[in-house]
Each structure stands twice: as structure tokens, then as C-alpha cells.
Scaffold this motif. Structure first.
Motif, PDB file in Angstrom:
ATOM      1  N   GLY A   1      13.778  18.213 -11.443  1.00 54.88           N
ATOM      2  CA  GLY A   1      12.565  18.619 -10.358  1.00 54.88           C
ATOM      3  C   GLY A   1      12.535  17.449  -9.566  1.00 54.88           C
ATOM      4  N   ALA A   2      11.461  17.548  -8.898  1.00 59.34           N
ATOM      5  CA  ALA A   2      11.093  16.568  -7.783  1.00 59.34           C
ATOM      6  C   ALA A   2      10.693  15.173  -8.762  1.00 59.34           C
ATOM      7  N   PRO A   3      10.589  14.005  -8.466  1.00 64.04           N
ATOM      8  CA  PRO A   3      10.265  12.750  -9.105  1.00 64.04           C
ATOM      9  C   PRO A   3       8.824  13.129  -9.357  1.00 64.04           C
ATOM     10  N   ARG A   4       8.076  12.585 -10.631  1.00 66.18           N
ATOM     11  CA  ARG A   4       6.809  12.448 -10.629  1.00 66.18           C
ATOM     12  C   ARG A   4       6.162  11.111 -10.364  1.00 66.18           C
ATOM     13  N   SER A   5       4.995  11.053  -9.746  1.00 63.42           N
ATOM     14  CA  SER A   5       4.399   9.728  -9.850  1.00 63.42           C
ATOM     15  C   SER A   5       4.254   9.015 -10.921  1.00 63.42           C
ATOM     16  N   GLY A   6       4.299   7.876 -10.891  1.00 62.84           N
ATOM     17  CA  GLY A   6       3.899   7.011 -12.036  1.00 62.84           C
ATOM     18  C   GLY A   6       2.433   6.495 -11.800  1.00 62.84           C
ATOM     19  N   ARG A   7       1.667   6.111 -13.078  1.00 60.15           N
ATOM     20  CA  ARG A   7       0.221   5.847 -12.935  1.00 60.15           C
ATOM     21  C   ARG A   7      -0.102   4.540 -12.364  1.00 60.15           C
ATOM     22  N   ARG A   8      -1.437   4.310 -11.955  1.00 66.49           N
ATOM     23  CA  ARG A   8      -1.624   3.205 -11.328  1.00 66.49           C
ATOM     24  C   ARG A   8      -3.116   2.613 -11.697  1.00 66.49           C
ATOM     25  N   LEU A   9      -2.935   1.538 -12.298  1.00 66.87           N
ATOM     26  CA  LEU A   9      -4.280   0.771 -12.687  1.00 66.87           C
ATOM     27  C   LEU A   9      -4.519  -0.201 -11.671  1.00 66.87           C
ATOM     28  N   VAL A  10      -5.944  -0.171 -11.273  1.00 69.22           N
ATOM     29  CA  VAL A  10      -6.496  -1.411 -10.226  1.00 69.22           C
ATOM     30  C   VAL A  10      -7.433  -2.167 -11.065  1.00 69.22           C
ATOM     31  N   ILE A  11      -7.591  -3.330 -11.015  1.00 67.02           N
ATOM     32  CA  ILE A  11      -8.528  -4.184 -11.462  1.00 67.02           C
ATOM     33  C   ILE A  11      -8.798  -5.291 -10.377  1.00 67.02           C
ATOM     34  N   SER A  12     -10.310  -5.165 -10.118  1.00 70.88           N
ATOM     35  CA  SER A  12     -10.853  -5.727  -8.982  1.00 70.88           C
ATOM     36  C   SER A  12     -10.769  -7.153  -8.942  1.00 70.88           C
ATOM     37  N   GLY A  13     -11.236  -7.790 -10.216  1.00 70.77           N
ATOM     38  CA  GLY A  13     -11.744  -9.057 -10.279  1.00 70.77           C
ATOM     39  C   GLY A  13     -13.094  -9.246  -9.879  1.00 70.77           C
ATOM     40  N   ASP A  14     -13.199 -10.409  -9.581  1.00 73.96           N
ATOM     41  CA  ASP A  14     -14.523 -10.551  -8.787  1.00 73.96           C
ATOM     42  C   ASP A  14     -14.505 -10.519  -7.266  1.00 73.96           C
ATOM     43  N   THR A  15     -15.378  -9.831  -6.703  1.00 69.95           N
ATOM     44  CA  THR A  15     -15.193  -9.602  -5.276  1.00 69.95           C
ATOM     45  C   THR A  15     -16.273  -8.676  -4.577  1.00 69.95           C
ATOM     46  N   ARG A  16     -16.658  -8.734  -3.488  1.00 68.67           N
ATOM     47  CA  ARG A  16     -17.483  -8.045  -2.711  1.00 68.67           C
ATOM     48  C   ARG A  16     -16.602  -6.767  -2.472  1.00 68.67           C
ATOM     49  N   PRO A  17     -17.396  -5.483  -2.201  1.00 69.50           N
ATOM     50  CA  PRO A  17     -16.329  -4.323  -1.797  1.00 69.50           C
ATOM     51  C   PRO A  17     -15.541  -4.790  -0.590  1.00 69.50           C
ATOM     52  N   CYS A  18     -14.209  -4.516  -0.441  1.00 71.25           N
ATOM     53  CA  CYS A  18     -13.287  -4.898   0.505  1.00 71.25           C
ATOM     54  C   CYS A  18     -12.295  -3.922   0.844  1.00 71.25           C
ATOM     55  N   ALA A  19     -12.075  -3.715   1.912  1.00 75.55           N
ATOM     56  CA  ALA A  19     -10.943  -2.931   2.805  1.00 75.55           C
ATOM     57  C   ALA A  19      -9.563  -3.140   1.903  1.00 75.55           C
ATOM     58  N   SER A  20      -9.283  -4.154   1.634  1.00 68.79           N
ATOM     59  CA  SER A  20      -7.828  -4.404   0.796  1.00 68.79           C
ATOM     60  C   SER A  20      -7.884  -3.809  -0.385  1.00 68.79           C
ATOM     61  N   LEU A  21      -8.921  -3.995  -1.194  1.00 69.74           N
ATOM     62  CA  LEU A  21      -8.858  -3.277  -2.278  1.00 69.74           C
ATOM     63  C   LEU A  21      -9.036  -1.881  -2.463  1.00 69.74           C
ATOM     64  N   THR A  22      -9.858  -1.359  -1.491  1.00 70.69           N
ATOM     65  CA  THR A  22      -9.977   0.120  -1.393  1.00 70.69           C
ATOM     66  C   THR A  22      -8.433   0.858  -1.063  1.00 70.69           C
ATOM     67  N   ARG A  23      -7.900  -0.038  -0.178  1.00 71.17           N
ATOM     68  CA  ARG A  23      -6.692   0.608   0.443  1.00 71.17           C
ATOM     69  C   ARG A  23      -5.479   0.453  -1.023  1.00 71.17           C
ATOM     70  N   ALA A  24      -5.641  -0.463  -1.723  1.00 71.13           N
ATOM     71  CA  ALA A  24      -4.870  -0.880  -2.903  1.00 71.13           C
ATOM     72  C   ALA A  24      -5.126   0.295  -4.044  1.00 71.13           C
TER      73      ALA A  24
END
Length: 320
Positions: A210-233
């Protein structure tokens, strides 16, 4: 450093993705919370994200083991990296021979070189230090760790652990109908290899998968203000671990120190459409009662959200 493979060849996905929180306090340890540290078991690999003072004791306490392959530092404030000094000494006393790879934003080579060589003779195993910038990636077996520039008082990174896409489901009846005999050829097709049958017919993986299945994604912010780069990631991530040092009534302090409130972390989770949010890096005033943080976060993010505590272990399940 360019956006490059740093010496590992990958394969299709992982089986195990398990996280153990070694430290969840901001700036200073408390009776209940150690300084920043996160152990991630990714199949055979054991990774650390930050290594605050006392991390090695937490690893003993929570049973993660010491067979660490790589350490990723979000930044070089003392509460996020001083634990690496004692940890490397312990590895040396345990007879470690394999290299340890250390990654972090610029100043990593200077700061970590000083830490590695502080007050003792040469370590008996190689320590490799690599500097990363926004957009760089480190290739591992079955996954990649991506560096994301974030907004803190000093040069800092968040990280995305992105599992390789997994092969589509194997359709047994299709394979049998095409004449593929049960046995090793099934496995070859599942691995993405074509097989040739005794009559000369070639069966391709796409004929039975069948079609490929998406892998898992874990995101770790570290110390930060809310920012567009992390939201996109963090878009559509399975799990976002975001710092939430302060509550709403400490907003001014959050701005001053370039940290986030729990509400702001939850907004990032909402905007990114993540599946689960865990809050960490708590100010000592929320040490034993983080309920205010949880209430404020839940007003912004309707998915599963919790506040981490030292020793919390989480397994990120496969998407299917």
C-alpha cells in the motif's frame, strides 16, 4: 556545517520511540525536579537532549542505561549542559570505548571542549563535537534529527526527531495472486526490493504494498519564546515538548527572559496541529503544583496535554 548527512545511513522507520524526562525544572534544581534533561530511546539508539547537572544520577534512578550514542544541546546556559562533565567521566570509568557525539549551536566547540577536558586526564574514548545551525540535520538509522533556530537570549536550537516513512502495508493476497511464494521473497518485497519469479516475471514492491505510511515526529522546543520557526517545524507532530516556565501572571517575566508561558506553548501546539503536548522547564514557583499551567494550556489546546515530571516515561506509538 551544511545541511548534510553526518555519517549514518538510514532505513525505513523504527519500532521503539520512548522518552524519559530526567529533569523538568527551570534554572535551578528543586527537591522534586532536576535540571533539564531528556533521554530518548529510538530503537537501538539512546540519545540525550540537554544534560543538566545531576542527569547521570537521574539516568540511574529511572533506568535509562548509559549507552548514549549522542547528546543534543539546545543551548549553553549552565542548567542545560553542566551535567555532561560528570557524565563523560562516568563513561570513562565504565570502560567506554565507542565515540560519543555532542551536538549544539555555535559556541559548542569552545564550550564543550572546555567541559570535556576540565580537570582530568584525556578520556579513553573519542568525543566528537559538532556545531549545528538552523536547517542542519543529523542522519541516524531510521530517522533524522533536524535543528531548528528558536528565540532565546542566546543562540539556541529546538530539535525535530523525524522517523523515516514506513513502507505501506503488505497485501498478502495480491502477492499470492501474482505467484510470489511465501518465504524470503515476501520479506524482500516488504523491504522495497523487486523479486523475479521462476517464470521470469518481475514483481515490484508497489505491486503488493500500500501507500507509504508517515513516520513519527517528536519536537523539542528547548528554551524559547513562541516563534514561527518552531511552529512550522512542529506541524502535525505526534508530540511537542515545549517549555512552559511561567503562567499568565508572569507574562512580563517571560518576555524579559525569552521564555514561554504555558498558554503560549499551547498556542504553538494548536497552531501547529500537533497530536499531543507535554509542558516542561517549570519555574520553581510551579514546582509541586503545576495545575495553573495545565488549566491555562488547556484553554488554548484541545488535544491531550500534560505537565511533565521527573521520571515520566512516554512511548510515542506508531501512527497506525
Amino acid at each position: 556545517m551544511t545541511r548534510e548527512d553526518l555519517s549514518f545511513v538510514g532505513s525505513a522507520g523504527m519500532t521503539l520511540l520512548r522518552l524519559t524526562f530526567l529533569g523538568t525544572s527551570a534554572a535551578q534544581p528543586t527537591l522534586h525536579r532536576n535540571l533539564s534533561g531528556l533521554a530518548v530511546k529510538a530503537d537501538a539508539d539512546l540519545l540525550l537532549f540537554d544534560c543538566g547537572e545531576g542527569s547521570q544520577r537521574q539516568m540511574v534512578r529511572y533506568g535509562t542505561g548509559f549507552t548514549v550514542d549522542a547528546v543534543f544541546f539546545t543551548h549553553f546556559h549552565a542548567d542545560h549542559y553542566l551535567g555532561i562533565i560528570g557524565f563523560l567521566r562516568t563513561l570513562g570509568m565504565m570502560g567506554r570505548a565507542q565515540p560519543v557525539r555532542l551536538y549544539g549551536p555555535p559556541t559548542a566547540k569552545r564550550v564543550l571542549h572546555q567541559a570535556v577536558h576540565l580537570g582530568v586526564e584525556q578520556l579513553a574514548f573519542p568525543v566528537e563535537i559538532h556545531e549545528l545551525k538552523d536547517g542542519d540535520s543529523v542522519r541516524r538509522e531510521g530517522y533524522t534529527v533536524h535543528a531548528v533556530g528558536v528565540d532565546h537570549r542566546i543562540n539556541a536550537l529546538g530539535y525535530v526527531l523525524a522517523e523515516d516513512d514506513r513502507p505501506g502495508r503488505f497485501h498478502l493476497e495480491k502477492a499470492k495472486a501474482l505467484g510470489v511464494p511465501p518465504g524470503p521473497d515476501f520479506g524482500r518485497l516488504q523491504k522495497g526490493e523487486s523479486v523475479t519469479l521462476p517464470d521470469g516475471t518481475t514483481v515490484r514492491p508497489e505491486d503488493v504494498l500500500g501507500a507509504p505510511r508517515s513516520g513519527r515526529r517528536l519536537v523539542i522546543s528547548g528554551d524559547t519564546r513562541p516563534c514561527a520557526s518552531l511552529t512550522r517545524a512542529a506541524k502535525d507532530a505526534d508530540l511537542l515538548i515545549h517549555e512552559s516556565t511561567f503562567s499568565d501572571d508572569e507574562q512580563e517575566r517571560a518576555l524579559e527572559t525569552r521564555h514561554s508561558t504555558a498558554r503560549e506553548a499551547a498556542r504553538v501546539a494548536h497552531e501547529a496541529g500537533v497530536r499531543r503536548l507535554i509542558l516542561t522547564h517549570l519555574s520553581s514557583r510551579h514546582d509541586t503544583d503545576p495545575s495553573k499551567l495545565l488549566v491555562q494550556a488547556r484553554e488554548e489546546f484541545k488535544g491531550p496535554v500534560e505537565v511533565a515530571h521527573d521520571g515520566l516515561t512516554v512511548e510515542v506509538p506508531l501512527r497506525d
